[in-house]
Design a protein around this motif. Structure first.
Motif, PDB file in Angstrom:
ATOM      1  N   THR A 169       0.850  -1.190   0.000  1.00 55.12           N
ATOM      2  CA  THR A 169       0.000   0.000   0.000  1.00 55.12           C
ATOM      3  C   THR A 169       0.885   1.239   0.000  1.00 55.12           C
ATOM      4  O   THR A 169       2.112   1.174   0.202  1.00 55.12           O
ATOM      5  N   ASN A 170       0.231   2.384  -0.207  1.00 61.45           N
ATOM      6  CA  ASN A 170       0.969   3.644  -0.200  1.00 61.45           C
ATOM      7  C   ASN A 170       1.510   3.956   1.185  1.00 61.45           C
ATOM      8  O   ASN A 170       2.620   4.494   1.328  1.00 61.45           O
TER       9      ASN A 170
ATOM     10  N   GLU B 126       5.926  -4.407  -4.249  1.00 65.12           N
ATOM     11  CA  GLU B 126       4.496  -4.157  -4.079  1.00 65.12           C
ATOM     12  C   GLU B 126       4.237  -2.732  -3.597  1.00 65.12           C
ATOM     13  O   GLU B 126       3.307  -2.054  -4.063  1.00 65.12           O
TER      14      GLU B 126
ATOM     15  N   ALA C  94       2.111   0.246  -5.551  1.00 65.77           N
ATOM     16  CA  ALA C  94       0.990   0.936  -4.930  1.00 65.77           C
ATOM     17  C   ALA C  94       1.234   2.439  -4.863  1.00 65.77           C
ATOM     18  O   ALA C  94       0.308   3.242  -5.077  1.00 65.77           O
TER      19      ALA C  94
END
Length: 371
Positions: free
Chosen positions: A292-293, A309, A313
């Protein structure tokens, strides 16, 4: 008749040929007589006087010619390689020496030459890689007294020396290896040690030379070059070592191939070829999920390279934020967003209209169609 015989008592010129005299051997017999009678001794006439003296230097009867001019008190022209002023000075010195007590020894005559090259060619002798001076300790060149070192310096270097000229080798009487004051000062400046002798021969000594704006000495330059070579030397078992093998056109060793493969794998997975630290492979802290960010931001705060990943993101979040800023940007001309005028304001700024303005424009079209 008596008056006639009285007049004839005066000696008449001797016109008989007495055979061979010193004039028949003079080198000036084949030269232009005007050459030996310049209008002056300085300025534009100095070159003419020098040319006439050059003829006198190769004359075999130069001494006899000079003595005749001194005996006859010649006031004009160049005789025996000397001008009228130089002959006057010589006559004065001889008269002063004659008045001295006889107990004092008179100095020997100094050899005279027209140019330094003439004196050098006459007395220079090559011996075992050196050049020795075989003449006296002092000669006169164009009326100026010079030592053998000064003559050799002017001939070999084609310039006047600065200060005293000294021999720069152990061979006695050598005039090939010479130094003047300027050369000695330059040598001392180039080989001067730093202010702290203990630092000479080190990299810090080299840097001290550079800060003082002077050329570093030989030990300091060698220390700097050795450090540079050591730094630039590729280490086997690294990516640089692999590239060094390839640049030399040779097959890389197993350690270098493995290091290059590991660097490529890290570049694909983490975006950098740097080797991960033990803490860099851990998941982000503060309950941030990887992929995720927020996980990307956690990686950055921890100082570890983000995983694949998290980078994906983060890139998706950046693109979405940019698209939202362009799509939902409100008008800046005073119109209310969500109206047909707001739609026209978006188009006037060459930007994509926001969704409320797009819906308002569609509703306007439906109203016009129903009417």
């Amino acid at each position: 008749m008596t008056a006639i015989f009285t007049t004839l008592k005066t000696p008449v010129p001797d016109t008989l040929d007495h055979g061979d005299t010193w004039r028949t051997h003079a080198a000036c017999r084949t030269e232009d007589p005007d050459l030996f009678f310049p209008a002056g001794e300085t300025g534009p006439y100095a070159a003419q006087a020098a040319e006439a003296k050059a003829v006198c230097c190769r004359c075999p009867v130069i001494d006899v010619c000079l003595q005749w001019a001194m005996d006859q008190s010649q006031q004009d022209g160049i005789w025996g390689g000397l001008t009228a002023r130089e002959r006057h000075n010589l006559r004065t010195r001889r008269a002063r020496a004659a008045r001295r007590p006889e107990t004092t020894s008179r100095p020997s005559a100094i050899l005279r030459y027209a140019t330094d090259r003439n004196a050098y060619d006459t007395h220079a002798l090559a011996v075992d890689g050196h050049i020795e001076w075989t003449g006296p300790n002092e000669v006169r060149v164009d009326g100026v007294r010079r030592s053998p070192n000064q003559v050799a310096w002017r001939v070999t270097r084609n310039k006047a020396p600065v200060g005293q000229v000294l021999i720069d080798c152990d061979h006695d009487g050598c005039i090939a290896h010479l130094t003047d004051r300027a050369a000695r000062d330059e040598h001392a400046r180039l080989n001067a040690p730093p202010a702290d002798p203990k630092r000479c021969g080190t990299v810090s000594g080299y840097r001290l030379h550079r800060r003082r704006g002077e050329k570093a000495c030989a030990p300091c330059r060698e220390a700097k070059n050795g450090l540079t070579r050591e730094q630039r030397k590729p280490v086997c078992g690294t990516r640089k070592g692999y590239r060094a093998h390839r640049s030399r056109g040779e097959e890389a060793c197993a350690e270098c191939r493995q290091a290059n493969a590991d660097a490529d794998r890290r570049l694909r997975n983490t975006g950098t070829t740097l080797q991960l630290t033990p803490g860099s492979a851990e998941t982000p802290k503060r309950a941030a999920r990887c992929g995720t960010n927020s996980g990307y931001n956690a990686h950055r705060r921890q100082g570890t390279p983000p995983c694949k990943e998290c980078r994906t993101a983060h890139n998706a979040a950046v693109q979405a934020q940019r698209q939202a800023s362009v799509t939902n940007r409100p008008p800046t001309t005073g119109e209310d967003c969500g109206t047909a005028s707001g739609h026209r304001a978006h188009l006037a700024r060459h930007e994509a209209p926001c969704q409320p303005c797009t819906d308002a424009k569609a509703r306007t079209r439906w109203v016009l169609a129903d009417a």
